[in-house]
Scaffold this motif. Structure first.
Motif, PDB file in Angstrom:
ATOM      1  N   MET A 196      78.531 -60.409 112.729  1.00  0.00           N
ATOM      2  CA  MET A 196      77.556 -59.787 111.868  1.00  0.00           C
ATOM      3  C   MET A 196      78.111 -58.448 111.376  1.00  0.00           C
ATOM      4  N   GLU A 197      77.798 -58.162 110.117  1.00  0.00           N
ATOM      5  CA  GLU A 197      78.242 -56.901 109.529  1.00  0.00           C
ATOM      6  C   GLU A 197      77.128 -55.873 109.515  1.00  0.00           C
ATOM      7  N   ASN A 198      77.516 -54.622 109.554  1.00  0.00           N
ATOM      8  CA  ASN A 198      76.605 -53.504 109.368  1.00  0.00           C
ATOM      9  C   ASN A 198      76.502 -53.301 107.856  1.00  0.00           C
ATOM     10  N   VAL A 199      75.294 -53.528 107.280  1.00  0.00           N
ATOM     11  CA  VAL A 199      75.136 -53.535 105.825  1.00  0.00           C
ATOM     12  C   VAL A 199      74.058 -52.543 105.390  1.00  0.00           C
ATOM     13  N   GLU A 200      74.370 -51.785 104.338  1.00  0.00           N
ATOM     14  CA  GLU A 200      73.392 -50.905 103.704  1.00  0.00           C
ATOM     15  C   GLU A 200      73.020 -51.516 102.356  1.00  0.00           C
ATOM     16  N   LEU A 201      71.718 -51.775 102.157  1.00  0.00           N
ATOM     17  CA  LEU A 201      71.233 -52.431 100.944  1.00  0.00           C
ATOM     18  C   LEU A 201      70.659 -51.404  99.974  1.00  0.00           C
ATOM     19  N   THR A 202      71.043 -51.532  98.700  1.00  0.00           N
ATOM     20  CA  THR A 202      70.541 -50.650  97.659  1.00  0.00           C
ATOM     21  C   THR A 202      70.256 -51.470  96.402  1.00  0.00           C
ATOM     22  N   ASN A 203      69.740 -50.791  95.380  1.00  0.00           N
ATOM     23  CA  ASN A 203      69.404 -51.468  94.134  1.00  0.00           C
ATOM     24  C   ASN A 203      69.663 -50.536  92.953  1.00  0.00           C
TER      25      ASN A 203
ATOM     26  N   VAL B 104      56.728 -47.933  85.700  1.00  0.00           N
ATOM     27  CA  VAL B 104      56.534 -49.132  86.513  1.00  0.00           C
ATOM     28  C   VAL B 104      57.217 -50.270  85.763  1.00  0.00           C
ATOM     29  N   VAL B 105      58.217 -50.878  86.404  1.00  0.00           N
ATOM     30  CA  VAL B 105      58.955 -51.973  85.771  1.00  0.00           C
ATOM     31  C   VAL B 105      58.389 -53.311  86.211  1.00  0.00           C
ATOM     32  N   ASN B 106      58.524 -54.296  85.320  1.00  0.00           N
ATOM     33  CA  ASN B 106      58.061 -55.659  85.565  1.00  0.00           C
ATOM     34  C   ASN B 106      59.174 -56.628  85.169  1.00  0.00           C
ATOM     35  N   ASN B 107      59.000 -57.866  85.552  1.00  0.00           N
ATOM     36  CA  ASN B 107      59.893 -58.947  85.129  1.00  0.00           C
ATOM     37  C   ASN B 107      61.369 -58.611  85.350  1.00  0.00           C
ATOM     38  N   LEU B 108      61.693 -58.135  86.548  1.00  0.00           N
ATOM     39  CA  LEU B 108      63.084 -57.818  86.857  1.00  0.00           C
ATOM     40  C   LEU B 108      63.923 -59.084  86.889  1.00  0.00           C
ATOM     41  N   GLU B 109      65.063 -59.019  86.256  1.00  0.00           N
ATOM     42  CA  GLU B 109      66.014 -60.129  86.251  1.00  0.00           C
ATOM     43  C   GLU B 109      67.241 -59.694  87.045  1.00  0.00           C
ATOM     44  N   ILE B 110      67.538 -60.414  88.118  1.00  0.00           N
ATOM     45  CA  ILE B 110      68.734 -60.063  88.877  1.00  0.00           C
ATOM     46  C   ILE B 110      69.943 -60.505  88.065  1.00  0.00           C
ATOM     47  N   CYS B 111      70.898 -59.612  87.927  1.00  0.00           N
ATOM     48  CA  CYS B 111      72.046 -59.923  87.068  1.00  0.00           C
ATOM     49  C   CYS B 111      73.371 -59.722  87.784  1.00  0.00           C
ATOM     50  N   GLY B 112      73.335 -59.446  89.062  1.00  0.00           N
ATOM     51  CA  GLY B 112      74.589 -59.352  89.786  1.00  0.00           C
ATOM     52  C   GLY B 112      74.475 -58.462  91.002  1.00  0.00           C
ATOM     53  N   VAL B 113      75.631 -58.251  91.621  1.00  0.00           N
ATOM     54  CA  VAL B 113      75.708 -57.417  92.807  1.00  0.00           C
ATOM     55  C   VAL B 113      77.042 -56.688  92.821  1.00  0.00           C
ATOM     56  N   LYS B 114      76.997 -55.463  93.300  1.00  0.00           N
ATOM     57  CA  LYS B 114      78.229 -54.721  93.591  1.00  0.00           C
ATOM     58  C   LYS B 114      78.280 -54.615  95.100  1.00  0.00           C
ATOM     59  N   ASP B 115      79.400 -54.951  95.686  1.00  0.00           N
ATOM     60  CA  ASP B 115      79.515 -54.751  97.121  1.00  0.00           C
ATOM     61  C   ASP B 115      80.915 -54.328  97.494  1.00  0.00           C
ATOM     62  N   TRP B 116      80.970 -53.543  98.549  1.00  0.00           N
ATOM     63  CA  TRP B 116      82.255 -53.071  99.026  1.00  0.00           C
ATOM     64  C   TRP B 116      82.190 -52.815 100.517  1.00  0.00           C
TER      65      TRP B 116
ATOM     66  N   ASN C 168      83.113 -48.873 109.062  1.00  0.00           N
ATOM     67  CA  ASN C 168      82.869 -50.273 109.387  1.00  0.00           C
ATOM     68  C   ASN C 168      81.545 -50.758 108.806  1.00  0.00           C
ATOM     69  N   LYS C 169      81.353 -50.492 107.506  1.00  0.00           N
ATOM     70  CA  LYS C 169      80.071 -50.792 106.871  1.00  0.00           C
ATOM     71  C   LYS C 169      80.290 -51.440 105.514  1.00  0.00           C
ATOM     72  N   ARG C 170      79.435 -52.389 105.218  1.00  0.00           N
ATOM     73  CA  ARG C 170      79.398 -53.002 103.895  1.00  0.00           C
ATOM     74  C   ARG C 170      78.211 -52.412 103.150  1.00  0.00           C
ATOM     75  N   TYR C 171      78.432 -52.079 101.888  1.00  0.00           N
ATOM     76  CA  TYR C 171      77.393 -51.543 101.018  1.00  0.00           C
ATOM     77  C   TYR C 171      77.143 -52.552  99.907  1.00  0.00           C
TER      78      TYR C 171
END
Length: 153
Positions: A1-8, A61-73, A79-82
């Motif tokens: 398991m990885e140590n992960v920090e989630l953002t948007n 206030v935003v509506n109808n969010l469309e996920i369009c990708g992810v950045k991760d590193w 020892n952390k994934r962002y």
């Protein structure tokens, strides 16, 4: 398991005027022009976190969010994934708060983003958000090895 920090991060578009809402980020160690966004709180959904962060930073206030990708590193030093979940929308309401503790927020021509002092790597995130054939921007711990992954949806 990885140590992960989630953002948007959310690209809010004014399609009529060909503008996007940007923020001149002054808080933290990632400064410069970017889109509004922030951290996912413990027990919070990814989408709810994006809606909350946009509201806190812009007053909208935003509506109808469309996920369009992810950045991760991955950073070996801690020892952390962002991970940054990238969203876009043209559906919003409310009154814009231009001056917040995170930085000044303003509308800017999407075709002229490159003229601004962009946060490090933000140009690549915008590319992911705008190009349907891309969906991930992955960076290894050594910036010299950064590359595009999973370019086809």
């Amino acid at each position: 398991m990885e140590n992960v920090e989630l953002t948007n991060m959310v690209m809010i578009m004014d399609k009529i005027n060909n503008k996007v809402l940007v923020q001149n980020r002054i808080k933290g160690n990632w400064t410069g022009i970017a889109f509004p966004g922030g951290h996912v709180e413990k027990g919070e959904s990814i989408v709810d976190s994006a809606i909350r962060e946009v509201n806190e930073e812009t007053g909208l206030v935003v509506n109808n969010l469309e996920i369009c990708g992810v950045k991760d590193w991955y950073r070996a030093e801690d020892n952390k994934r962002y991970m940054v979940f990238l969203f876009k929308t043209d559906s919003y309401q409310g009154d814009l708060i231009e001056h917040g503790e995170e930085g000044h927020v303003f509308w800017h021509d999407i075709d002229k983003l490159n003229l601004l002092n962009l946060a490090h790597g933000f140009d690549r995130m915008v590319k992911i958000m705008l190009e349907d054939r891309l969906n991930e921007y992955f960076i290894t711990e050594n910036q010299q090895k950064s590359h595009w992954e999973h370019m086809l949806k």
